[in-house]
Design a protein around this motif. Sequence first.
Motif, PDB file in Angstrom:
ATOM      1  N   UNK B 110       8.757  23.068 -59.624  1.00  0.00           N
ATOM      2  CA  UNK B 110      10.002  22.781 -58.898  1.00  0.00           C
ATOM      3  C   UNK B 110      10.155  23.749 -57.731  1.00  0.00           C
ATOM      4  N   UNK B 111      10.462  23.216 -56.578  1.00  0.00           N
ATOM      5  CA  UNK B 111      10.702  24.062 -55.414  1.00  0.00           C
ATOM      6  C   UNK B 111       9.460  24.301 -54.568  1.00  0.00           C
ATOM      7  N   UNK B 112       8.280  23.974 -55.078  1.00  0.00           N
ATOM      8  CA  UNK B 112       7.058  24.139 -54.279  1.00  0.00           C
ATOM      9  C   UNK B 112       6.839  22.916 -53.382  1.00  0.00           C
ATOM     10  N   UNK B 113       6.348  23.146 -52.179  1.00  0.00           N
ATOM     11  CA  UNK B 113       5.991  22.026 -51.308  1.00  0.00           C
ATOM     12  C   UNK B 113       4.611  21.518 -51.703  1.00  0.00           C
ATOM     13  N   UNK B 115       2.051  21.319 -49.820  1.00  0.00           N
ATOM     14  CA  UNK B 115       1.061  22.256 -49.272  1.00  0.00           C
ATOM     15  C   UNK B 115       0.880  23.454 -50.183  1.00  0.00           C
ATOM     16  N   UNK B 116       1.989  23.995 -50.671  1.00  0.00           N
ATOM     17  CA  UNK B 116       1.899  25.149 -51.566  1.00  0.00           C
ATOM     18  C   UNK B 116       1.161  24.790 -52.857  1.00  0.00           C
ATOM     19  N   UNK B 117       1.443  23.606 -53.376  1.00  0.00           N
ATOM     20  CA  UNK B 117       0.756  23.180 -54.600  1.00  0.00           C
ATOM     21  C   UNK B 117      -0.742  23.041 -54.320  1.00  0.00           C
ATOM     22  N   UNK B 118      -1.087  22.399 -53.200  1.00  0.00           N
ATOM     23  CA  UNK B 118      -2.499  22.201 -52.852  1.00  0.00           C
ATOM     24  C   UNK B 118      -3.211  23.542 -52.713  1.00  0.00           C
ATOM     25  N   UNK B 119      -2.526  24.513 -52.144  1.00  0.00           N
ATOM     26  CA  UNK B 119      -3.131  25.844 -51.979  1.00  0.00           C
ATOM     27  C   UNK B 119      -3.440  26.496 -53.322  1.00  0.00           C
ATOM     28  N   UNK B 120      -2.505  26.342 -54.264  1.00  0.00           N
ATOM     29  CA  UNK B 120      -2.747  26.935 -55.592  1.00  0.00           C
ATOM     30  C   UNK B 120      -3.937  26.242 -56.262  1.00  0.00           C
ATOM     31  N   UNK B 121      -3.974  24.909 -56.173  1.00  0.00           N
ATOM     32  CA  UNK B 121      -5.079  24.157 -56.783  1.00  0.00           C
ATOM     33  C   UNK B 121      -6.413  24.661 -56.247  1.00  0.00           C
ATOM     34  N   UNK B 122      -6.462  24.839 -54.953  1.00  0.00           N
ATOM     35  CA  UNK B 122      -7.704  25.263 -54.307  1.00  0.00           C
ATOM     36  C   UNK B 122      -8.022  26.730 -54.624  1.00  0.00           C
ATOM     37  N   UNK B 123      -7.023  27.612 -54.473  1.00  0.00           N
ATOM     38  CA  UNK B 123      -7.252  29.047 -54.686  1.00  0.00           C
ATOM     39  C   UNK B 123      -7.684  29.346 -56.121  1.00  0.00           C
ATOM     40  N   UNK B 124      -7.084  28.628 -57.095  1.00  0.00           N
ATOM     41  CA  UNK B 124      -7.389  28.927 -58.492  1.00  0.00           C
ATOM     42  C   UNK B 124      -8.513  28.048 -59.022  1.00  0.00           C
ATOM     43  N   UNK B 125      -9.113  27.263 -58.122  1.00  0.00           N
ATOM     44  CA  UNK B 125     -10.239  26.394 -58.501  1.00  0.00           C
ATOM     45  C   UNK B 125      -9.900  25.559 -59.735  1.00  0.00           C
ATOM     46  N   UNK B 126      -8.746  24.884 -59.708  1.00  0.00           N
ATOM     47  CA  UNK B 126      -8.311  24.098 -60.867  1.00  0.00           C
ATOM     48  C   UNK B 126      -9.139  22.822 -60.999  1.00  0.00           C
ATOM     49  N   UNK B 292      19.157  26.844 -78.982  1.00  0.00           N
ATOM     50  CA  UNK B 292      19.568  27.806 -77.967  1.00  0.00           C
ATOM     51  C   UNK B 292      20.122  27.076 -76.747  1.00  0.00           C
ATOM     52  N   UNK B 293      21.075  27.743 -76.108  1.00  0.00           N
ATOM     53  CA  UNK B 293      21.707  27.191 -74.904  1.00  0.00           C
ATOM     54  C   UNK B 293      21.079  27.921 -73.725  1.00  0.00           C
ATOM     55  N   UNK B 294      20.218  27.212 -73.032  1.00  0.00           N
ATOM     56  CA  UNK B 294      19.270  27.789 -72.085  1.00  0.00           C
ATOM     57  C   UNK B 294      19.800  27.610 -70.664  1.00  0.00           C
ATOM     58  N   UNK B 295      20.206  28.697 -70.053  1.00  0.00           N
ATOM     59  CA  UNK B 295      20.774  28.596 -68.706  1.00  0.00           C
ATOM     60  C   UNK B 295      19.681  28.404 -67.668  1.00  0.00           C
ATOM     61  N   UNK B 296      19.904  27.452 -66.770  1.00  0.00           N
ATOM     62  CA  UNK B 296      18.950  27.228 -65.687  1.00  0.00           C
ATOM     63  C   UNK B 296      19.351  28.061 -64.473  1.00  0.00           C
ATOM     64  N   UNK B 297      18.343  28.589 -63.800  1.00  0.00           N
ATOM     65  CA  UNK B 297      18.606  29.425 -62.626  1.00  0.00           C
ATOM     66  C   UNK B 297      18.807  28.556 -61.385  1.00  0.00           C
ATOM     67  N   UNK B 298      19.235  29.204 -60.307  1.00  0.00           N
ATOM     68  CA  UNK B 298      19.457  28.501 -59.037  1.00  0.00           C
ATOM     69  C   UNK B 298      18.259  27.644 -58.652  1.00  0.00           C
ATOM     70  N   UNK B 299      17.060  28.197 -58.809  1.00  0.00           N
ATOM     71  CA  UNK B 299      15.889  27.466 -58.321  1.00  0.00           C
ATOM     72  C   UNK B 299      15.455  26.384 -59.308  1.00  0.00           C
ATOM     73  N   UNK B 300      15.869  26.501 -60.557  1.00  0.00           N
ATOM     74  CA  UNK B 300      15.451  25.517 -61.556  1.00  0.00           C
ATOM     75  C   UNK B 300      16.338  24.279 -61.582  1.00  0.00           C
ATOM     76  N   UNK B 301      17.612  24.458 -61.314  1.00  0.00           N
ATOM     77  CA  UNK B 301      18.505  23.301 -61.447  1.00  0.00           C
ATOM     78  C   UNK B 301      18.585  22.536 -60.130  1.00  0.00           C
ATOM     79  N   UNK B 302      18.984  21.257 -60.232  1.00  0.00           N
ATOM     80  CA  UNK B 302      19.166  20.453 -59.023  1.00  0.00           C
ATOM     81  C   UNK B 302      20.193  21.145 -58.139  1.00  0.00           C
TER      82      UNK B 302
END
Lengths: 501, 501
Positions: B110-113, B115-126, B292-302
Amino acid sequence: MKSDELFALLRRRGVLWPSAEIYGGAQGLYDYGPLGTALKRRVEEAWAAWFVGLSRDYHRIEPAEILPEAVVRASGHLENFTDPEITCEQCHTAFRAETILEKVRPEGVDGLSSTEIAEIVSARKLRCPNCGSMALSVPRSFNLMFGLEFGVTGKERAYLRPETAQGSYLSFPRMWDVGRKALPLGIAVIGKAYRNEIAPRQVLFRMRAFTQAELQIFFDPAHFDVPFDRVREESLPVLRVPRRESGEETPEWIRAGDLVATGGLPEFYVYHLAHTYRFFRDVLRYPADRIRLFEKSDSERAFYNRIQFDVEVRLESLNGFKELGAVHYRGDYDLGRHGQGSGKDLSVTAPSGAKVLPHVLELTFGVDRNVWGLADVHLGKDDDRTVWRLPSYLAPVAVGVFPLIPKEHAEYAGRLAEELAAADVPSRYDEAGTIGKRYARMDEAGTPFCVTVDGGTLAAGDDRDTVTLRDRDSKAQERVRSADLAARIRPALIPPRPPRS
Amino acid sequence: MKSDELFALLRRRGVLWPSAEIYGGAQGLYDYGPLGTALKRRVEEAWAAWFVGLSRDYHRIEPAEILPEAVVRASGHLENFTDPEITCEQCHTAFRAETILEKVRPEGVDGLSSTEIAEIVSARKLRCPNCGSMALSVPRSFNLMFGLEFGVTGKERAYLRPETAQGSYLSFPRMWDVGRKALPLGIAVIGKAYRNEIAPRQVLFRMRAFTQAELQIFFDPAHFDVPFDRVREESLPVLRVPRRESGEETPEWIRAGDLVATGGLPEFYVYHLAHTYRFFRDVLRYPADRIRLFEKSDSERAFYNRIQFDVEVRLESLNGFKELGAVHYRGDYDLGRHGQGSGKDLSVTAPSGAKVLPHVLELTFGVDRNVWGLADVHLGKDDDRTVWRLPSYLAPVAVGVFPLIPKEHAEYAGRLAEELAAADVPSRYDEAGTIGKRYARMDEAGTPFCVTVDGGTLAAGDDRDTVTLRDRDSKAQERVRSADLAARIRPALIPPRPPRS
């Protein structure tokens, strides 16, 4: 009431309204409001209590609403679930061919080819019902199923089910395995079905998303024993094909036993037809003289249906008899087609050791149409009031609870409303306006009972902890102990089951 | 039990199975069998009794499942209801980007573009989780809604609703009109939602058609008074963002009052969160130490959610905490968007005379997920038997009715089963196998009570018209009059409502 007037009333009372109203509505889609939702659920539960209650071997399931393409190819829907459509080339409105031909061919267009329909349109110089133009297109075959791209590849197709029945056919082998491996086996489904109707109309009668309740009974055609004595003496209002062909529209009363003995119908069919009739008369309480069991002829019914009677009820709002249910003897069409389509042998072993491909008897019921029917038949003016005389087990609210003087009696009445709800007696607290106004609201909502908390309830004396219980239909009032209310009302909320003797 | 083992058991018992099995199944679609259908309906009714029961001003409706395109454009779903998808160019399997990145980024994407996802795939040789190839596509945005051609022109688009909530937002103006024109106003919907999931999995946890129960509460942010004293002293198992960020995974117990006083949360939010927690603990009876009542952070919630806690339950079958419900404070996003989209002013007039665009507090609940959760938590081995310790008001069958010797006692037992059903006590007659086997079947199905008809029931003497009543959990047996059974069992079948003090 006329259809428009009835719909306006139902809308004003929050029973139902057009979907997505603020966006101008979506043709053929409706939302049920609080009263409509409760009524609809109660109709569904009453249907299940009655029809699933017919046998220990009838069960209710909830299969998925989405069908893979292979399923609707096998069932024939991909090829045949079509309506001939004619478009006006002037105003661009699309019509069912049946609508264009309505006046010259009231019996409908089933069985006619596109060419034959086009010839009638041209010969009779038919016009667009909207703009009057004669520029009508030739009919095209329009498939009524909603298709979906299923999955991510864009290559898989699936469809919203056009009827709930297919889920029961697909589940038959699994139900056989988990059950006691004997026929008959009944599978009931209550749920949504979807059709991209060319011309949605008549509110709940031709919707694009609607609720069906259907029972599919799988049986061995050589051995389907039913306790026929339970229905033998019941007289049924049937309108058979020969009588229809002689121009009669009124049914004649024929004993169930005679429909078998001299009428040529099998016992298992008449047994279920009689119970279907009883459901409409005794559970939904449509007056017997407004019901007819309308036999479909060879050319009217689907080719796989061997016997079909529609259950029709005369509705004032729609100017005549309308189909609200049906009983279809479908032979072995369904399991045969899915056996071919899936390449699985769907036959089972009868106690005799013989392999049997089960036949299907289908009992169908339109939930939305019956919500409308129950409004048409039971909701109306009565002297000085509007009252919805729903059977108590169908009423959205069982009991209205009023404080006579809100300032003084609200707390007691509020607690009483809570206690009733906690005892499974759906209650509604109301303190707005005069008691007369509150009765009027409850009468219009079909609420069978109202109770009023007053000074006597709270004061020391004989009336302490008693309330006035008022009956919707008779308007009779009596004094009842608050603590006895739930036990008094609760039995009236249980829908009837078929009698066993 | 592990997920596979639990699913196999549920399938064998006829609780649920993959849809269209004879055609090889349809990914992400399941059918509920007789036990599953009854359990699911009871969970739905329990949810409604509890949450609609929270206030006289909360109501249940049933809006259409199909939404015109203008609706999902306004709601943001057309643009944003997407999942990044990565395809393996070797084996042509499609994956959610989250799945490909699972090991290197367990917190999700969540929150990644793209391009950012593609970069991780490539950098970590997934690699492709299916075939191991590194030929992974760049991520593309895949909209999860199922689109439909609506109507006959081929020009109108509509969508299966991806969540039930939209129907409540669309109905708000009508509900305002037909109701008492006051805030708060709650609108509850229980029904199907549809998502074309890229990778359906975990049986009932990521389905393509699923049932949600959602309550949308519309309120004036300046005045939302709740009877907070009813929950003030309740301790809640919360996992807040700072604690999470310090690496903790276990919740801490904090009083509701303190969540307001020092925790910075508004009373109306904590009031409904506490009632949600109580529903999971007291109605569904998940053990408190598994919630458990799990609070979502700013970046996790819509972005429109101002406060979000997920209700998570630890499930053995799925190796950890899973989201089974949530409480979202959505601000004025929904009515604001639909006001713009429809061009209608959706604000209402508060008692003060001021115009207010209502805010929304949304309580969501996954019905299918909880059916699974109730199996995970309550179904298991116990000494020598498998028993499903469902709360009695959730059990598909309330009472099993057995003739000790079918040849002698079948008639009485059959009639008794009928009488119980007619008194709204769902019964099942069973005469197959030893009494021990019949108890075992009922234990596995979660049936809280069994009664056995025996010689004493029929013979003259003290035991005449009495039967043995056996309790599922304690296995205790006692002799009870047949005529008293319904009154004895019936109260155990009513789901709890929220206490008022």
